[in-house]
Design a protein around this motif. Structure first.
Motif, PDB file in Angstrom:
ATOM      1  N   GLY A 157       4.991   9.830  15.344  1.00 44.18           N
ATOM      2  CA  GLY A 157       4.737  10.620  16.534  1.00 44.18           C
ATOM      3  C   GLY A 157       5.624  10.135  17.655  1.00 44.18           C
ATOM      4  N   HIS A 158       5.233  10.427  18.886  1.00 36.67           N
ATOM      5  CA  HIS A 158       6.009   9.994  20.037  1.00 36.67           C
ATOM      6  C   HIS A 158       5.906   8.481  20.186  1.00 36.67           C
ATOM      7  CE1 HIS A 158       6.744  14.078  21.213  1.00 36.67           C
ATOM      8  NE2 HIS A 158       5.477  14.341  21.491  1.00 36.67           N
ATOM      9  N   HIS A 159       6.939   7.771  19.717  1.00 34.95           N
ATOM     10  CA  HIS A 159       6.992   6.303  19.793  1.00 34.95           C
ATOM     11  C   HIS A 159       5.781   5.658  19.127  1.00 34.95           C
ATOM     12  CE1 HIS A 159      10.489   6.673  22.242  1.00 34.95           C
ATOM     13  NE2 HIS A 159       9.846   7.239  23.244  1.00 34.95           N
ATOM     14  N   ILE A 160       5.429   6.141  17.945  1.00 35.71           N
ATOM     15  CA  ILE A 160       4.335   5.533  17.193  1.00 35.71           C
ATOM     16  C   ILE A 160       4.514   5.846  15.714  1.00 35.71           C
ATOM     17  CG2 ILE A 160       2.789   7.529  17.407  1.00 35.71           C
ATOM     18  CD1 ILE A 160       0.471   5.481  17.755  1.00 35.71           C
ATOM     19  N   VAL A 161       4.166   4.873  14.870  1.00 34.47           N
ATOM     20  CA  VAL A 161       4.090   5.071  13.425  1.00 34.47           C
ATOM     21  C   VAL A 161       2.682   4.674  13.008  1.00 34.47           C
ATOM     22  CG1 VAL A 161       5.013   4.478  11.156  1.00 34.47           C
ATOM     23  CG2 VAL A 161       6.534   4.518  13.151  1.00 34.47           C
ATOM     24  N   GLU A 162       2.064   5.508  12.184  1.00 34.87           N
ATOM     25  CA  GLU A 162       0.681   5.250  11.782  1.00 34.87           C
ATOM     26  C   GLU A 162       0.583   5.231  10.262  1.00 34.87           C
ATOM     27  OE1 GLU A 162      -3.738   7.321  12.101  1.00 34.87           O
ATOM     28  OE2 GLU A 162      -2.202   7.818  13.591  1.00 34.87           O
ATOM     29  N   TYR A 163      -0.282   4.354   9.758  1.00 34.59           N
ATOM     30  CA  TYR A 163      -0.509   4.210   8.328  1.00 34.59           C
ATOM     31  C   TYR A 163      -2.007   4.336   8.063  1.00 34.59           C
ATOM     32  CZ  TYR A 163       3.960   1.829   9.097  1.00 34.59           C
ATOM     33  OH  TYR A 163       5.235   1.511   9.502  1.00 34.59           O
ATOM     34  N   ALA A 164      -2.379   5.081   7.018  1.00 28.94           N
ATOM     35  CA  ALA A 164      -3.806   5.290   6.752  1.00 28.94           C
ATOM     36  C   ALA A 164      -4.058   5.441   5.261  1.00 28.94           C
ATOM     37  CB  ALA A 164      -4.303   6.533   7.482  1.00 28.94           C
ATOM     38  N   PHE A 165      -5.238   4.952   4.827  1.00 27.24           N
ATOM     39  CA  PHE A 165      -5.601   5.126   3.423  1.00 27.24           C
ATOM     40  C   PHE A 165      -6.318   6.452   3.179  1.00 27.24           C
ATOM     41  CE2 PHE A 165      -9.165   2.480   5.110  1.00 27.24           C
ATOM     42  CZ  PHE A 165     -10.269   3.258   4.747  1.00 27.24           C
TER      43      PHE A 165
ATOM     44  N   ALA B  35       0.840  -1.205   0.000  1.00 26.75           N
ATOM     45  CA  ALA B  35       0.000   0.000   0.000  1.00 26.75           C
ATOM     46  C   ALA B  35       0.874   1.254   0.000  1.00 26.75           C
ATOM     47  CB  ALA B  35      -0.933  -0.003   1.208  1.00 26.75           C
ATOM     48  N   PRO B  36       1.704   1.421  -1.029  1.00 33.03           N
ATOM     49  CA  PRO B  36       2.612   2.571  -1.045  1.00 33.03           C
ATOM     50  C   PRO B  36       1.885   3.920  -1.108  1.00 33.03           C
ATOM     51  CG  PRO B  36       2.603   1.459  -3.178  1.00 33.03           C
ATOM     52  CD  PRO B  36       1.846   0.576  -2.224  1.00 33.03           C
ATOM     53  N   HIS B  37       0.594   3.912  -1.443  1.00 33.86           N
ATOM     54  CA  HIS B  37      -0.181   5.145  -1.521  1.00 33.86           C
ATOM     55  C   HIS B  37      -0.713   5.584  -0.159  1.00 33.86           C
ATOM     56  CE1 HIS B  37      -2.868   1.707  -1.852  1.00 33.86           C
ATOM     57  NE2 HIS B  37      -3.889   2.467  -1.480  1.00 33.86           N
ATOM     58  N   TRP B  38      -0.607   4.744   0.851  1.00 36.91           N
ATOM     59  CA  TRP B  38      -1.087   5.101   2.171  1.00 36.91           C
ATOM     60  C   TRP B  38      -0.215   6.206   2.772  1.00 36.91           C
ATOM     61  CZ3 TRP B  38      -2.916   0.622   5.831  1.00 36.91           C
ATOM     62  CH2 TRP B  38      -4.015  -0.031   5.232  1.00 36.91           C
TER      63      TRP B  38
END
Length: 289
Positions: free
Chosen positions: A190-198, A182-185
């Motif tokens: 953030g503080h000790h977090i990585v988030e991925y979203a469509f 999902a390279p388009h996501w």
């Protein structure tokens, strides 16, 4: 309260911090006709915690929010990366609440008297989200402290409870999955977090929606993290951005932590109420003449 640029050097959008007068800007908010106070939640009103669903506002922050809600011609909103259902839980936000909510960085909305506003459905995106979330859970399984946090439009990888030596590896494995599938996501950190979203909305979109919805004549936005800089950079002359804690920022005001922000917000509520009362007294006196 100190000017943001006095705490540490900044560059780019933070040039505004060097030229603005924070005290004058905050004073102006007390007199603006319709004020919007938009606040990040985690790290801004509530301390960062290992168990995300145990986050709650500090008592002083809650008191300041309540004071602002009761202030004339003032709208309060929480603008968070949390999914809307989770935000309502940690904010202890019931159906009678007067605080507007913007969740998922700007993609979800809750409005007093209306509730949750509908969002466009994308069955294919949701199916991909579910598949990749399951694959990510398999990738981090067995790593102490590692887990996947479900989000409405994707998922997150919190690493606060992961041993420091393991964090980079956890993030890299999920990064590789998303890059391949999902390279388009959109990827956020953030503080000790990585988030991925469509969904691509940021907190700048959330503040813009709130400004339009409330017809605000000025905005105060406060946040503590990288994702809050989207909103802080979107502010216009007459608005006030507040950075809670350290970090490069476009805000014109910096406070050391949540108690200091709570004090700033409480003083703003009092100043705004006093200004409103003086205006009413003047108008009543003029009417009697």
């Amino acid at each position: 309260m100190i000017p943001a640029d006095a705490a540490e050097p900044t560059a780019g959008p933070a040039d505004l911090a060097a030229s603005a007068d924070p005290a004058a800007a905050l004073h102006a908010l007390a007199t603006t006709p319709r004020l919007l106070v938009a606040l990040d939640f985690d790290g801004t009103l509530s301390p960062l915690v290992d168990d995300p669903m145990s986050a709650r506002m500090l008592p002083a922050a809650r008191a300041a929010v309540d004071a602002l809600v009761a202030t004339p011609e003032t709208t309060v909103a929480f603008v968070s990366g949390r999914s809307l259902p989770d935000l309502r839980i940690i904010a202890e936000h019931d159906d009678d609440a007067r605080v507007l909510l913007v969740g998922s960085h700007g993609a979800e909305h809750w409005v007093p008297g209306e509730g949750v506003l509908p969002t466009a459905e994308d069955a294919d995106a949701v199916a991909l989200r579910d598949r990749l979330r399951a694959e990510a859970e398999n990738l981090v399984a067995g790593i102490p402290g590692a887990w996947i946090e479900p989000k409405t439009f994707g998922f997150a990888v919190p690493t606060r409870t992961v041993a420091p030596a393991e964090r980079a590896g956890v993030e890299a494995s999920v990064d590789a999955l998303i890059a391949a599938e999902a390279p388009h996501w959109r990827r956020r950190t953030g503080h000790h977090i990585v988030e991925y979203a469509f969904r691509d909305e940021g907190k700048d979109a959330g503040v813009a929606w709130l400004r339009d919805r409330t017809d605000a004549t000025a905005v105060l936005f406060a946040g503590d993290d990288v994702t809050d800089e989207d909103a802080l950079r979107s502010l216009v002359p007459g608005d006030v951005g507040v950075r809670v804690g350290a970090g490069e920022t476009a805000a014109i005001v910096r406070v050391a932590g949540i108690p200091e922000l709570a004090d700033l917000l409480a003083r703003l509520a009092q100043d705004r109420t006093d200004t409103h009362d003086r205006t009413l007294a003047y108008e009543r006196g003029a009417a009697r003449e």
